[in-house]
Design a protein around this motif. Sequence first.
Motif, mmCIF file in Angstrom:
data_model
loop_
_atom_site.group_PDB
_atom_site.id
_atom_site.type_symbol
_atom_site.label_atom_id
_atom_site.label_comp_id
_atom_site.label_asym_id
_atom_site.label_seq_id
_atom_site.Cartn_x
_atom_site.Cartn_y
_atom_site.Cartn_z
ATOM 1 N N ASN A 6 0.831 -1.210 0.000
ATOM 2 C CA ASN A 6 0.000 0.000 0.000
ATOM 3 C C ASN A 6 0.863 1.257 0.000
ATOM 4 O O ASN A 6 0.568 2.226 -0.705
ATOM 5 N N GLY A 7 1.946 1.258 0.768
ATOM 6 C CA GLY A 7 2.857 2.395 0.797
ATOM 7 C C GLY A 7 3.562 2.585 -0.534
ATOM 8 O O GLY A 7 3.650 3.696 -1.062
ATOM 9 N N PHE A 8 4.063 1.498 -1.101
ATOM 10 C CA PHE A 8 4.766 1.561 -2.380
ATOM 11 C C PHE A 8 3.859 2.111 -3.473
ATOM 12 O O PHE A 8 4.286 2.907 -4.312
ATOM 13 N N LEU A 9 2.610 1.681 -3.465
ATOM 14 C CA LEU A 9 1.657 2.085 -4.499
ATOM 15 C C LEU A 9 1.042 3.460 -4.243
ATOM 16 O O LEU A 9 0.258 3.945 -5.054
ATOM 17 N N ASP A 13 -1.529 7.337 3.445
ATOM 18 C CA ASP A 13 -0.796 8.543 3.824
ATOM 19 C C ASP A 13 0.412 8.159 4.672
ATOM 20 O O ASP A 13 0.700 6.967 4.862
ATOM 21 N N GLU A 14 1.112 9.164 5.203
ATOM 22 C CA GLU A 14 2.337 8.907 5.979
ATOM 23 C C GLU A 14 2.083 8.121 7.252
ATOM 24 O O GLU A 14 2.995 7.534 7.831
ATOM 25 N N ARG A 15 0.824 8.077 7.713
ATOM 26 C CA ARG A 15 0.482 7.297 8.912
ATOM 27 C C ARG A 15 -0.024 5.896 8.572
ATOM 28 O O ARG A 15 -0.367 5.125 9.459
ATOM 29 N N GLY A 16 -0.099 5.594 7.277
ATOM 30 C CA GLY A 16 -0.577 4.278 6.862
ATOM 31 C C GLY A 16 -2.081 4.184 6.740
ATOM 32 O O GLY A 16 -2.628 3.088 6.634
ATOM 33 N N PRO A 21 -10.601 4.820 1.487
ATOM 34 C CA PRO A 21 -10.857 3.488 2.042
ATOM 35 C C PRO A 21 -11.769 2.617 1.177
ATOM 36 O O PRO A 21 -11.822 1.408 1.355
ATOM 37 N N PHE A 22 -12.457 3.219 0.206
ATOM 38 C CA PHE A 22 -13.380 2.463 -0.638
ATOM 39 C C PHE A 22 -12.773 2.086 -1.990
ATOM 40 O O PHE A 22 -13.434 1.472 -2.818
ATOM 41 N N ASP A 23 -11.509 2.436 -2.198
ATOM 42 C CA ASP A 23 -10.831 2.132 -3.452
ATOM 43 C C ASP A 23 -10.597 0.627 -3.555
ATOM 44 O O ASP A 23 -9.938 0.020 -2.702
#
Length: 158
Positions: A6-9, A13-16, A21-23
């Motif tokens: 999720n972070g790579f893509l 956000d910076e907090r994870g 959320p519905f994507d």
Amino acid sequence: MRNYLNGFLGLVDERGVFLDPFDGMNVRRPAQEGSADVGDVHAVPFILECKDVKNPAVPTWLRQARIEARNAGFPYGVVVHKVRGLGVRAGRVHFDVRTWTRTRTALGLSSRDMADRYGFTASVRGLDSGRWYLTTTVAEFAALLSHMRAGVNARAVR
């Protein structure tokens, strides 16, 4: 694994926290319902069967990943094997030959280009091609996943 992808893509956000959320493209850990296992992590178009064991059994795991991808309605099932003592990026992602070939074709790459671009190595065990598989790192898989999702011809991506 889920958090790293999720972070790579760029889906959090910076907090994870998910940006949306519905994507449906968010990498998620599905709830297991019923008797048909649907994999450990869903990263459209892949299901990931995640393993953290000392003694690998990759061909068996790959058969499991194929079944779980079918159960989940996903086109590709792969296995992620944690490398002990190293971060998630160093984990190993295993593809059976058929899944690797279908992925390579979708990306518009030759076998050599696919292996070189995403750092794949082959494991050929005997004459039974059902036991053969190709392996890359989680970091390289994240790039491959990004390219698959973008629908790009990977030959054009440098």
